[in-house]
Design a protein around this motif. Structure first.
Motif: not given
Length: 717
Positions: A75-84
């Protein structure tokens, strides 16, 4: 005189070897207790022993960086990457840069494999400075002084792509990297580990967390880690000891207060010199320069850093429905660097000319973020409103001194030459930087539509005292930034989105008339599609963007204004495509894939960089990683992992006349898990690729990380 040979220097090496030993001894009682517990009969002795550690989870579904709220990525209108955290452990990442190797849009390790004292990262072609954040608050830098984050203290890493000033103030237009720290947990969890590997590296750490009382009002976390060892470059070491205690108090169900501290000491931070392109990827009649070649002097070169931080995080929910979140941190950095370094070959292409350089940096920084959040409805519209005020104050003291240094034979080095203390000042200044920002954000949901709107006003001051010239300047800037995004969420799990965002970044200097330069400004259009199936164990993002930075400094076209005069008529542009996917397919298989195509160049300039690409930034990168774990006999507990990374060609100079070829690197790992034990063997650069990156011309190149083997044993209970 000393002839060249493998030798590990370091003024504090014995001290830190003892310190790491103390950590091993401290962890020994825990390991002994764990072994005793493992030998006790199980509740069902007849049941076959199987692996009990969970599968590697590389898929994140929520992040806070993009909105400063707990918002689903879908639901976030922007690119975001997550490294767990699980991804970092599976890949045995020893630095934050290494943890970002499989992330789209990020170009890291631009100073090679041994230069770990600074994080030179580009996001969407912009950087490398001003992108580092810790727990949502900026980590300042000054000169060569950089705050760094210990990977073992990290819970996850969130990479927000594109201009982000609307919530964070002055910021690089390419985006930011927000490192999220481990915090106290309500469920007991404990870990101790020891690792060793290439170049004599030894590392150990302990991570303990859980409640302190039966009611769970107090919980704690204590994390400590230390390592010592050589690097791939002769006469250099990498050493660290760090501790991070934290305490959380929950007096009731509506309030949580966390107090934390951190101490990190690096007596040696690897290698920070250069080798020329001739003899690495360009031909040299004398042959290839050894990857172990040290261009400095063992008795002169040193690199140490100490950083400390204390702070708190408050979270309180009022009966009225408002939620208060408040963060405060004080951090201090003391950095000491001395280098004799290579500046290029003499005509014989074996005698390396050198210079000497010293730098002392001290930073004191206060960061504060205070925000209120409330959700409510207005008819068919659901609002999540965020109102905030943040403040940053940084005082820095930096001094650069340059001098001469005797040359050295790069193919048969002889060390022990005297180097006079550098005495030519290039930078000698104190700075006070302050920023106050007010921001407002509303996340509006209507049926399946999600709109994200934000607006911010910033006030920034920069007071600089140049001690060499005995001058003082004060620059005050104001800026308004914003963001508007729209997303539609289909039942199928597909969410297309579009957004527009802006940023600003203050600059130093003045034009020929003495008028201070304005902040650079950034603006971006981005469109993309996110996909998350119903089981939420996979997440895919595809995005395209057009990003522009204005007010970039470029040479003054009027020669009568002076040879070094500059104006702010420059413009840089980046546009491209990013693809990234994370998938946890059952508990057996995890996959990560990414691809970046970046068309980045300077489109307005009075210099040789016009229509040219930025230095060190490849046009294309791609990566693929998989992790497979067996849970059935006879292979129960065995895990296999492998990855491949492609880094495309780049340029070493602003005029793009010096091309650096691209390369492909493979990584692999194998592990065995039984009970709470996990034994792992990881190999980075599996086939020992001898590739090179260049950051400031063909005379300033570095080899990438050579084949590095790491064996680790950890126990979790």
């Amino acid at each position: 005189m000393k002839t060249g040979h493998r030798h590990a220097g370091g003024r504090e090496a014995p001290v830190f070897q003892r310190a790491v030993g103390i950590l091993v001894v401290a962890g020994a009682p825990w390991a002994a207790w764990a072994q005793q517990a493992a030998q006790e009969p199980a509740a069902d002795a007849a049941a076959p022993q199987t692996a009990t550690l969970p599968a590697v989870t590389v898929t994140a579904t929520r992040a806070e960086t993009a909105t400063k709220t707990d918002t689903p990525l879908i639901e976030t209108p922007q690119a975001i990457s997550v490294v767990t955290r699980a991804q970092m452990e599976s890949q045995a990442a020893q630095t934050i840069d290494q943890a970002l190797r499989y992330t789209s849009g990020v170009a890291g390790e631009t100073r090679g494999g041994s230069a770990t004292r600074q994080d030179f990262r580009y996001i969407r072609g912009f950087g490398p400075f001003g992108t580092n954040y810790l727990d949502g608050m900026k980590q300042p830098y000054a000169s060569f002084g950089f705050f760094q984050n210990e990977p073992y203290f990290v819970d996850r890493i969130e990479v927000l792509k594109g201009p982000s000033s609307v919530l964070y103030g002055q910021n690089s237009p390419g985006g930011l990297i927000n490192v999220i720290s481990k915090r106290p947990t309500l469920e007991p969890q404990h870990e101790v580990f020891v690792a060793g590997g290439s170049f004599g590296r030894i590392e150990t750490g302990i991570d303990l967390s859980g409640p302190l009382d039966a009611d769970g009002k107090f919980s704690y976390r204590f994390t400590a880690v230390g390592h010592t060892g050589e690097t791939a470059v002769d006469h250099t070491r990498s050493e660290r000891i760090a501790v991070a205690p934290a305490l959380t108090w929950r007096p009731d169900g509506a309030t949580a207060l966390t107090l934390y501290a951190q101490y990190l000491r690096d007596p040696q931070s690897g290698h920070f010199g250069y080798v020329p392109a001739q003899g690495t990827f360009l031909n040299n009649p004398n042959g290839r320069i050894s990857r172990h070649f040290f261009d400095g002097e063992p008795g002169f070169n040193h690199d140490s850093k100490t950083q400390t931080a204390v702070g708190y995080e408050l979270d309180h929910r009022f009966d009225s429905g408002w939620r208060l979140q408040q963060s405060l941190r004080y951090a201090r950095l003391d950095s000491d660097l001395a280098l004799a370094y290579g500046t290029g070959f003499a005509p014989d292409l074996r005698t390396l000319n050198r210079a000497a350089f010293t730098d002392r940096d001290k930073i004191d920084a206060w960061t504060f973020d205070n925000r209120f959040e409330k959700t409510f409805n207005t008819g068919a519209l659901h609002h999540a409103v965020l109102v905030g005020l943040d403040y940053q104050h940084t005082e820095s003291d930096a001094r650069w001194l340059f001098g001469s240094a005797p040359s050295i034979d790069a193919y048969a080095p002889v060390y022990g030459q005297a180097i006079a203390a550098p005495s030519m000042p290039l930078l000698d200044q104190k700075q006070k930087l302050s920023q106050t920002g007010l921001y407002l954000q509303d996340q509006i949901r209507f049926d399946r539509w999600v709109m994200l709107a934000g607006l911010r006003r910033d006030f920034a001051d920069n007071d600089t005292r140049n001690r060499s010239l005995n001058t003082s300047t004060t620059v005050r800037d104001e800026a308004t930034t914003g963001r508007l995004g729209l997303l539609y969420r289909f039942d199928s799990g597909i969410s297309p989105y579009v957004n527009y965002s802006t940023s600003f970044l203050p600059t130093t200097g003045a034009d020929w008339q003495g008028t201070p330069f304005k902040p650079t400004t950034g603006k971006q259009w981005e469109a993309g599609v996110k996909y998350q199936p119903g089981d939420a164990r996979s997440f895919v993002t595809a995005s395209v963007f057009h990003l522009v930075q204005d007010n970039v400094q470029t040479p003054d076209p009027d020669a009568t204004h002076g040879i070094f005069a500059q104006v702010q008529s420059g413009r840089a542009r980046a546009r491209g495509l990013e693809l990234e996917g994370h998938a946890d397919l059952g508990r057996h298989l995890s996959l990560i894939g990414s691809y970046t195509y970046l068309d980045s160049k300077v489109v307005r300039s009075n210099g040789p960089d016009l229509d040219k690409r930025p230095v060190s930034v490849p046009r294309q990168t791609a990566s693929l990683w998989f992790d497979y774990r067996f849970y059935d006999q006879p292979w129960a507990g065995v895990g296999l992992s492998a990855g491949v990374r492609y880094i495309g060609a780049s340029y070493a100079d602003v005029a793009n006349t010096q091309r650096v070829p691209g390369f492909t690197v493979a990584d692999a790992g194998i592990s065995y898990t039984t009970g709470g034990y996990r034994l792992a063997l990881n190999v980075a650069n599996l086939f020992d690729r001898k590739a090179v990156v260049c950051s400031n011309g063909y005379n300033a190149c570095n080899y990438i990380q050579p084949r590095t083997v790491t064996a680790s044993l950890r126990y979790i209970w």
